[in-house]
Scaffold this motif. Structure first.
Motif, PDB file in Angstrom:
ATOM      1  N   GLU A 102      49.889  49.120 -39.471  1.00  0.00           N
ATOM      2  CA  GLU A 102      51.132  48.432 -39.116  1.00  0.00           C
ATOM      3  C   GLU A 102      52.170  48.574 -40.220  1.00  0.00           C
ATOM      4  OE1 GLU A 102      52.608  43.892 -37.903  1.00  0.00           O
ATOM      5  OE2 GLU A 102      50.482  44.350 -38.201  1.00  0.00           O
ATOM      6  N   GLN A 105      53.861  52.088 -40.269  1.00  0.00           N
ATOM      7  CA  GLN A 105      54.907  52.299 -39.282  1.00  0.00           C
ATOM      8  C   GLN A 105      56.270  51.849 -39.798  1.00  0.00           C
ATOM      9  OE1 GLN A 105      53.828  51.070 -35.181  1.00  0.00           O
ATOM     10  NE2 GLN A 105      51.751  50.760 -35.969  1.00  0.00           N
ATOM     11  N   ALA A 121      58.123  54.437 -37.379  1.00  0.00           N
ATOM     12  CA  ALA A 121      57.990  54.053 -35.970  1.00  0.00           C
ATOM     13  C   ALA A 121      59.245  54.392 -35.184  1.00  0.00           C
ATOM     14  CB  ALA A 121      57.676  52.565 -35.857  1.00  0.00           C
ATOM     15  N   THR A 125      59.285  57.245 -32.238  1.00  0.00           N
ATOM     16  CA  THR A 125      59.658  56.805 -30.895  1.00  0.00           C
ATOM     17  C   THR A 125      60.755  57.686 -30.320  1.00  0.00           C
ATOM     18  OG1 THR A 125      59.041  54.516 -31.415  1.00  0.00           O
ATOM     19  CG2 THR A 125      60.509  54.867 -29.538  1.00  0.00           C
ATOM     20  N   ARG A 129      60.420  60.225 -27.069  1.00  0.00           N
ATOM     21  CA  ARG A 129      61.344  60.118 -25.948  1.00  0.00           C
ATOM     22  C   ARG A 129      62.040  61.452 -25.691  1.00  0.00           C
ATOM     23  NH1 ARG A 129      64.436  56.491 -27.898  1.00  0.00           N
ATOM     24  NH2 ARG A 129      63.162  54.730 -27.192  1.00  0.00           N
ATOM     25  N   ASN A 134      55.462  58.900 -23.905  1.00  0.00           N
ATOM     26  CA  ASN A 134      55.577  57.455 -24.034  1.00  0.00           C
ATOM     27  C   ASN A 134      54.817  57.016 -25.280  1.00  0.00           C
ATOM     28  OD1 ASN A 134      55.926  54.731 -23.713  1.00  0.00           O
ATOM     29  ND2 ASN A 134      54.831  54.581 -21.766  1.00  0.00           N
ATOM     30  N   ILE A 135      55.529  56.393 -26.215  1.00  0.00           N
ATOM     31  CA  ILE A 135      54.904  55.979 -27.462  1.00  0.00           C
ATOM     32  C   ILE A 135      53.879  54.875 -27.232  1.00  0.00           C
ATOM     33  CG2 ILE A 135      56.648  54.248 -27.956  1.00  0.00           C
ATOM     34  CD1 ILE A 135      54.849  56.562 -30.489  1.00  0.00           C
ATOM     35  N   ASP A 136      53.998  54.145 -26.115  1.00  0.00           N
ATOM     36  CA  ASP A 136      53.041  53.067 -25.839  1.00  0.00           C
ATOM     37  C   ASP A 136      51.651  53.604 -25.510  1.00  0.00           C
ATOM     38  OD1 ASP A 136      55.055  51.226 -26.234  1.00  0.00           O
ATOM     39  OD2 ASP A 136      55.609  51.147 -24.110  1.00  0.00           O
ATOM     40  N   ASP A 137      51.571  54.872 -25.130  1.00  0.00           N
ATOM     41  CA  ASP A 137      50.271  55.475 -24.817  1.00  0.00           C
ATOM     42  C   ASP A 137      49.561  56.011 -26.059  1.00  0.00           C
ATOM     43  OD1 ASP A 137      50.794  54.939 -22.170  1.00  0.00           O
ATOM     44  OD2 ASP A 137      51.648  56.933 -21.772  1.00  0.00           O
ATOM     45  N   ALA A 139      48.008  55.659 -30.099  1.00  0.00           N
ATOM     46  CA  ALA A 139      47.238  54.672 -30.866  1.00  0.00           C
ATOM     47  C   ALA A 139      47.417  54.948 -32.355  1.00  0.00           C
ATOM     48  CB  ALA A 139      45.759  54.729 -30.492  1.00  0.00           C
ATOM     49  N   TRP A 140      47.676  53.882 -33.122  1.00  0.00           N
ATOM     50  CA  TRP A 140      47.825  53.971 -34.572  1.00  0.00           C
ATOM     51  C   TRP A 140      46.524  53.555 -35.246  1.00  0.00           C
ATOM     52  CZ3 TRP A 140      52.035  55.970 -37.034  1.00  0.00           C
ATOM     53  CH2 TRP A 140      53.221  56.093 -36.304  1.00  0.00           C
ATOM     54  N   TRP A 156      47.437  60.671 -29.537  1.00  0.00           N
ATOM     55  CA  TRP A 156      47.836  60.515 -28.153  1.00  0.00           C
ATOM     56  C   TRP A 156      47.301  61.674 -27.328  1.00  0.00           C
ATOM     57  CZ3 TRP A 156      50.720  62.663 -31.894  1.00  0.00           C
ATOM     58  CH2 TRP A 156      51.395  63.843 -31.613  1.00  0.00           C
TER      59      TRP A 156
END
Length: 285
Positions: A102, A105, A121, A125, A129, A134-137, A139-140, A156
């Motif tokens: 965290e 990022q 981050a 992102t 885009r 999709n950055i939500d898919d 994992a960090w 990803w």
């Protein structure tokens, strides 16, 4: 389960002597750390001692492996112990790794002209885009390398390909700095977000798993429209009048300017300067 009661110690103090209350049969238990922890009710110490006895890895070694990036499943398989016993010591280390990921990022990637103002981050992102992901898919994760530096990972899935980018994170008072460790990580923080990421554009072919860059022309030729050539219709001259036969009188000829005052194209004829200044028509009237 039979109940025993402690009746004493052996002379050397190495064992505790117990006896069955109903039969009087005697038993002895080794007076070790495990028994001492059980008598104190120290459950954590009991679990640690049990791991030390059942495997070749000590709790500190288990935590060191987890901190270095190993998963709980990998350590359990290597040590040959249940997952629950590894999770007991891996949990605080996993929290440490999550916190480091965290913080990474919020770090600032280092470029040729110095650290970037946007965070890692924010830049990633925008890059996702721009490439249609999709950055939500993603994992960090983070772990410490052999030099005790934090390594941040972004992983990803793109089609059937698993992609991963790695950066070295150095914390400081301003959020920390980020340095790319591989080509994928460098591409993601490159200011040129429009460039396709290698390995992400599938190519339709008979061979599966074949990937290449999709190329698009940078300049498009616009065809020039040539002006249409205007072709004027030829005005055919009137055929000369044939001489009249002696039996029929010749028709009188009419001057061109007297035919409804129009030119060869059928437009009204313009008066000459003499007509305008003297008020005399070209016909003489």
């Amino acid at each position: 389960m039979r109940e025993l009661r402690v009746i004493g110690l052996e002379p050397d103090g190495s064992h505790v002597v117990c006896a069955d209350a109903s039969t009087g049969e005697k038993f002895r238990l080794p007076a070790d750390d495990k028994l001492r922890a059980a008598s104190r009710g120290d459950i954590a110490r009991l679990g640690q001692i049990e791991i030390e006895m059942d495997s070749q890895l000590r709790p500190r070694e288990i935590q060191a492996r987890i901190r270095a990036g190993a998963s709980v499943e990998q350590v359990a398989d290597e040590a040959g112990i249940p997952l629950a016993k590894v999770e007991r010591f891996a949990y605080p280390v996993l929290l440490e790794r999550s916190r480091a990921a965290e913080m990474a990022q919020g770090g600032h990637p280092v470029r040729d002209n110095g650290p970037a103002v946007p965070t890692l981050a924010e830049i990633v992102t925008q890059a996702f885009r721009a490439r249609g992901h999709n950055i939500d898919d993603a994992a960090w994760d983070a772990w410490r390398d052999e030099d005790n530096h934090w390594v941040a990972q972004l992983q990803w899935q793109a089609g059937r390909t698993t992609n991963a980018a790695h950066w070295r994170y150095q914390p400081d008072a301003h959020g920390g700095t980020i340095v790319a460790l591989d080509d994928t990580a460098f591409d993601l923080i490159d200011p040129d977000f429009g460039r396709p990421l290698r390995g992400l554009a599938p190519v339709a072919s008979d061979e599966p798993e074949q990937l290449e860059l999709a190329e698009f022309p940078t300049e498009v030729e616009v065809p020039t429209i040539e002006p249409e050539e205007i072709i004027e219709a030829d005005v055919t001259e009137e055929p000369e009048d044939e001489p009249a036969s002696p039996e029929e009188p010749a028709a009188p000829k009419i001057a061109p300017h007297q035919t409804n005052n129009k030119d060869k194209r059928g437009k009204p004829a313009l008066p000459s300067w003499d007509d305008v200044l003297l008020g005399v028509r070209s016909s003489g009237r």
